[in-house]
Design an enzyme around this catalytic site. Structure first.
Site, PDB file in Angstrom:
ATOM      1  N   HIS A   1      -6.330  33.917 -48.681  1.00  0.00           N
ATOM      2  CA  HIS A   1      -6.836  34.055 -47.534  1.00  0.00           C
ATOM      3  C   HIS A   1      -6.378  33.100 -46.439  1.00  0.00           C
ATOM      4  O   HIS A   1      -6.294  32.662 -45.741  1.00  0.00           O
ATOM      5  CB  HIS A   1      -7.716  34.836 -47.225  1.00  0.00           C
ATOM      6  CG  HIS A   1      -6.800  36.251 -47.832  1.00  0.00           C
ATOM      7  ND1 HIS A   1      -7.859  37.355 -48.304  1.00  0.00           N
ATOM      8  CD2 HIS A   1      -6.135  36.515 -47.913  1.00  0.00           C
ATOM      9  CE1 HIS A   1      -7.302  38.397 -48.633  1.00  0.00           C
ATOM     10  NE2 HIS A   1      -5.945  38.488 -48.099  1.00  0.00           N
TER      11      HIS A   1
ATOM     12  N   ARG B   1      15.091  40.109 -48.348  1.00  0.00           N
ATOM     13  CA  ARG B   1      15.353  39.908 -49.496  1.00  0.00           C
ATOM     14  C   ARG B   1      14.321  40.795 -50.759  1.00  0.00           C
ATOM     15  O   ARG B   1      13.763  40.453 -50.399  1.00  0.00           O
ATOM     16  CB  ARG B   1      14.688  37.835 -49.775  1.00  0.00           C
ATOM     17  CG  ARG B   1      15.879  38.139 -51.238  1.00  0.00           C
ATOM     18  CD  ARG B   1      15.133  36.628 -52.212  1.00  0.00           C
ATOM     19  NE  ARG B   1      14.059  36.627 -51.756  1.00  0.00           N
ATOM     20  CZ  ARG B   1      13.525  34.763 -51.988  1.00  0.00           C
ATOM     21  NH1 ARG B   1      14.721  33.766 -52.642  1.00  0.00           N
ATOM     22  NH2 ARG B   1      12.632  34.761 -52.683  1.00  0.00           N
TER      23      ARG B   1
ATOM     24  N   GLU C   1      22.814  30.790 -55.786  1.00  0.00           N
ATOM     25  CA  GLU C   1      21.372  30.407 -56.070  1.00  0.00           C
ATOM     26  C   GLU C   1      21.759  29.957 -57.703  1.00  0.00           C
ATOM     27  O   GLU C   1      21.117  29.264 -58.635  1.00  0.00           O
ATOM     28  CB  GLU C   1      20.265  30.858 -55.817  1.00  0.00           C
ATOM     29  CG  GLU C   1      19.964  32.049 -56.173  1.00  0.00           C
ATOM     30  CD  GLU C   1      18.693  32.218 -55.340  1.00  0.00           C
ATOM     31  OE1 GLU C   1      17.560  31.469 -55.369  1.00  0.00           O
ATOM     32  OE2 GLU C   1      18.230  33.798 -55.561  1.00  0.00           O
TER      33      GLU C   1
ATOM     34  N   ASN D   1      17.858  25.477 -53.370  1.00  0.00           N
ATOM     35  CA  ASN D   1      16.425  24.822 -53.842  1.00  0.00           C
ATOM     36  C   ASN D   1      16.610  26.085 -56.314  1.00  0.00           C
ATOM     37  O   ASN D   1      16.103  24.905 -57.048  1.00  0.00           O
ATOM     38  CB  ASN D   1      14.844  26.368 -53.721  1.00  0.00           C
ATOM     39  CG  ASN D   1      14.735  25.883 -52.004  1.00  0.00           C
ATOM     40  OD1 ASN D   1      15.327  24.888 -51.554  1.00  0.00           O
ATOM     41  ND2 ASN D   1      13.466  27.166 -52.016  1.00  0.00           N
ATOM     42  N   ASP D   2      17.149  26.464 -55.961  1.00  0.00           N
ATOM     43  CA  ASP D   2      17.754  27.499 -56.931  1.00  0.00           C
ATOM     44  C   ASP D   2      18.762  26.774 -57.627  1.00  0.00           C
ATOM     45  O   ASP D   2      18.893  26.101 -58.760  1.00  0.00           O
ATOM     46  CB  ASP D   2      17.502  28.916 -57.601  1.00  0.00           C
ATOM     47  CG  ASP D   2      16.120  29.705 -57.327  1.00  0.00           C
ATOM     48  OD1 ASP D   2      15.451  28.262 -58.654  1.00  0.00           O
ATOM     49  OD2 ASP D   2      15.437  29.800 -57.082  1.00  0.00           O
TER      50      ASP D   2
ATOM     51  N   CYS E   1      19.934  29.185 -47.210  1.00  0.00           N
ATOM     52  CA  CYS E   1      18.627  29.711 -47.304  1.00  0.00           C
ATOM     53  C   CYS E   1      17.383  28.871 -47.115  1.00  0.00           C
ATOM     54  O   CYS E   1      15.950  28.630 -47.937  1.00  0.00           O
ATOM     55  CB  CYS E   1      17.923  31.275 -46.540  1.00  0.00           C
ATOM     56  SG  CYS E   1      18.422  31.783 -48.715  1.00  0.00           S
TER      57      CYS E   1
HETATM   58  C1  PEP Z   1      16.553  29.026 -53.052  1.00  0.00           C
HETATM   59  O1  PEP Z   1      16.354  29.379 -54.479  1.00  0.00           O
HETATM   60  O2  PEP Z   1      16.676  27.743 -52.052  1.00  0.00           O
HETATM   61  C2  PEP Z   1      15.210  29.937 -52.357  1.00  0.00           C
HETATM   62  C3  PEP Z   1      15.790  30.060 -51.278  1.00  0.00           C
HETATM   63  O3  PEP Z   1      14.490  31.746 -52.944  1.00  0.00           O
HETATM   64  P1  PEP Z   1      12.730  30.869 -53.394  1.00  0.00           P
HETATM   65  O4  PEP Z   1      12.779  29.851 -52.752  1.00  0.00           O
HETATM   66  O5  PEP Z   1      12.089  31.690 -53.159  1.00  0.00           O
HETATM   67  O6  PEP Z   1      13.463  30.928 -54.646  1.00  0.00           O
HETATM   68 MG    MG Z   2      15.921  31.329 -55.399  1.00  0.00          MG
END
Ligand code: PEP
Ligand code: MG
Length: 595
Positions: A200, A343, A442, A465-466, A513
């Site tokens: 929090h 998502r 991803e 990111n993935d 994203c």
């Molecule tokens: C990603 O993998 O780029 C993504 C936006 O999802 P997360 O970071 O939540 O895995």
């Molecule tokens: Mg991801």
């Protein structure tokens, strides 16, 4: 414990940066937990008066919390204020109260001592819990304990009240009431030993824009009050006794941030349009409702990624359909007609879970995660889809599925969505029938079959990111292999180019994203590759918008082609650094990089 460092040595400590900004100041170490409680044996005729004292103290605490609740609701809104309902609930626990009263009467000991013993026991079991939700409850309990004891002892609030000049607050933990009451003119930023991104205090810190770091183990024993410190809330770094070179560098960065930030304010209300008139959808990634304010203020086109898993990770029970309808609806309504991409929950991997029975896995990132959980937990998935559909009557919504690896998974998700719609229809509940449905790309298999997945989708969104971790086989959370995790690796760039091309061939738009969309070095390359939507963290919106507004599409195309010609990431990085230095010098905060 005695700090293990010589007096003037520079020390860098790393925690979890939860609210960005650079703060340079003196430390104030808060020893709020150290209220002194002694054990006293009461005379027989004192016992009932002691019980009375306890009841009065609880009543005062309740009133105090009610005041905080009202103030918070006025300052930050009803949702943040609900944090104090958890406190009130804990205070009203009849079982705990009768246990305390029973011990005061049977052992004839003072109320504050009994409270300390009993609540500390509960606190320790919450503290030791693996689950983030329960660990966060330990902080709430600690806060209540301190307050009730203070009222029993008839003491004024200490600690935070003693701060008389601007400081960087260092504490074992900050309760929501501490956080909400921080005097911004005196507390420049804070660092705590406990806490997580979803605790929090962290949520409130972001809402209040107080630079902060949490989860910095043992920090209270490594810093002394009055030590000069630098807090870098973006990178989660606390520097104690900074050398004069470090100080100079961070002062320059701080000035740079302020300068860049105030310069960028001019694009808040302007469109994300290239100089030659190409519109780019520039949206925001959010995890909490509280982030919407900044997104709207900075002119986000919509929400390009709403990570719903935090709804599941911050509760003791699965969120009900009604609860989800309410949460999604208030986000959709707040976005005021702008699209919200929800998502579905992406749990597993490094995201702790409590509601799904995932057996221990040797490689959680390659295991039961994201969409792979849905078939085995269909009711939970169906409930979420029903909730999203019901909320869709409040404004434009898109649904996006995480970790899609093949076309069958996409088909399965869509079949459950159809089922959710059919159920709602039978039940006579309103929803929007033609919601765009997209796949997150991803996983490399999804990237190379993006054309097939696009045939089942209304849009694709690249989760770098993935995608980077799976393409380069580099665990995104492992600091030892972090040097291999590169946005501009030729393999990553080629995959991104292919995904966009394949999506466009199938007439679906392609967004991104992942964090790469927030990287200003990548903006021109991504425009040049034809990316349709950038979804970035709210704090990055203005920077990316400014870059978009200062370039032309053909020059971005040339730049993307050039970037794709290098045989290694380092070549691309040097090339882009050179471009940034030439074109966007004003956005560079220091030699080390960009804001
Ligand atoms: C990603 O993998 O780029 C993504 C936006 O999802 P997360 O970071 O939540 O895995
Ligand atoms: Mg991801």
């Amino acid at each position: 414990m005695v700090p293990q460092r010589s007096e003037h040595q520079e020390v860098r400590l790393h925690g979890i940066g939860v609210s960005s900004g650079i703060v340079i100041g003196r430390a104030f170490v808060l020893y709020g937990d150290l209220i002194k409680v002694e054990r006293r044996i009461l005379r027989k005729d004192q016992v009932e008066a002691e019980v009375e004292k306890l009841v009065r103290a609880i009543e005062r605490t309740r009133e105090e919390l009610q005041v905080f609740r009202t103030e918070t609701a006025q300052r930050l809104g009803e949702k943040d204020a609900q944090i104090f309902d958890v406190h009130q609930m804990l205070l009203q626990d009849e079982m705990v109260l009768s246990e305390i009263i029973h011990r005061i009467r049977s052992e004839r000991v003072n109320a504050d001592h009994v409270i300390t013993e009993i609540l500390s026991k509960y606190e320790a079991s919450f503290d030791g819990a693996e689950d983030e939700y329960f660990r966060a409850r330990a902080a709430d309990l600690r806060d209540i304990k301190q307050r009730v004891i203070r009222h029993i002892q008839g003491k004024e609030e200490t600690g935070l009240a003693q701060i008389s000049e601007p400081v960087v607050l260092i504490a074992r933990d900050l309760s929501p009431s501490d956080t909400i009451n921080l005097d911004r003119s005196k507390v420049l930023g804070f660092v705590t030993e406990l806490g997580s991104r979803t605790s929090h205090a962290a949520i409130l810190a972001r809402s209040l824009k107080v630079p902060s770091i949490v989860g910095l183990v043992d920090v209270c024993h490594q810093v002394f009050s009055n030590d000069p410190v630098i807090l870098d809330g973006r990178n989660g770094v606390l520097i104690i006794n900074p050398s004069s070179e470090t100080l100079t560098l961070f002062k320059r960065m701080q000035r740079g941030f302020t300068r860049v930030e105030s310069n960028l304010a001019r694009v808040k209300k302007l469109a994300a349009r290239t100089k030659d008139g190409k519109d780019i959808a520039l949206s925001a990634n959010i995890e909490f409702f509280e982030e919407i304010g900044t997104a709207l203020d900075y002119g986000a086109h919509g929400v390009g990624l709403y990570r719903t898993e935090y709804l599941y990770m911050t509760r003791s029970e699965l969120p009900s359909e009604e609860e989800q309808v309410q949460e999604y609806s208030r986000i959709i309504r707040a976005m005021n007609g702008a699209p919200v991409t929800i998502r579905t929950f992406d749990i597993g991997g490094d995201k702790a879970q409590r509601f799904f029975s995932i057996p221990p896995e040797a490689n959680p990132f390659l295991g039961f995660r994201g969409v792979r959980l849905y078939e085995h937990n269909e009711i939970v998935f169906l409930t979420q889809l029903r909730a999203i559909l019901r909320a869709s009557v409040h404004g434009p919504v898109r649904i996006m599925f995480p970790m899609i690896a093949c076309v069958e998974e996409m088909r399965h998700c869509k079949s459950v969505l159809v089922k959710a719609g059919e159920q709602l229809q039978r039940e006579g509940l309103a929803f929007c029938a033609d919601i765009p449905v997209g796949a997150m790309i991803e996983v490399p298999s999804a990237a190379v079959t993006a054309d097939l997945i696009a045939q089942e989708s209304d849009f694709l969104s690249i989760g770098t990111n993935d995608l980077i971790q799976y393409t380069l086989a580099v665990d995104r959370g492992n600091k030892f292999v972090a040097y291999l995790y590169r946005n501009f690796d030729p393999a990553v760039l080629r995959l991104i180019r292919e995904i966009i091309q394949k999506g466009h061939e199938q007439c679906v738009w392609v967004g991104m994203c992942g964090e790469m969309a927030s990287d200003p070095f990548a903006t021109m390359v991504l425009i040049g590759l034809g990316l349709d939507e950038f979804s970035v963290s709210p704090v990055s919106l203005l920077m990316i918008k400014d870059i978009i507004r200062r370039v032309e599409y053909p020059e971005c195309e040339n730049l993307a082609n050039a970037a794709l010609n290098f045989d290694a990431a380092v070549g691309v990085e040097n090339y882009l650094l050179d471009v940034m230095n030439r074109k966007f010098k004003d956005l560079l905060v220091c030699d080390a990089g960009i804001a």
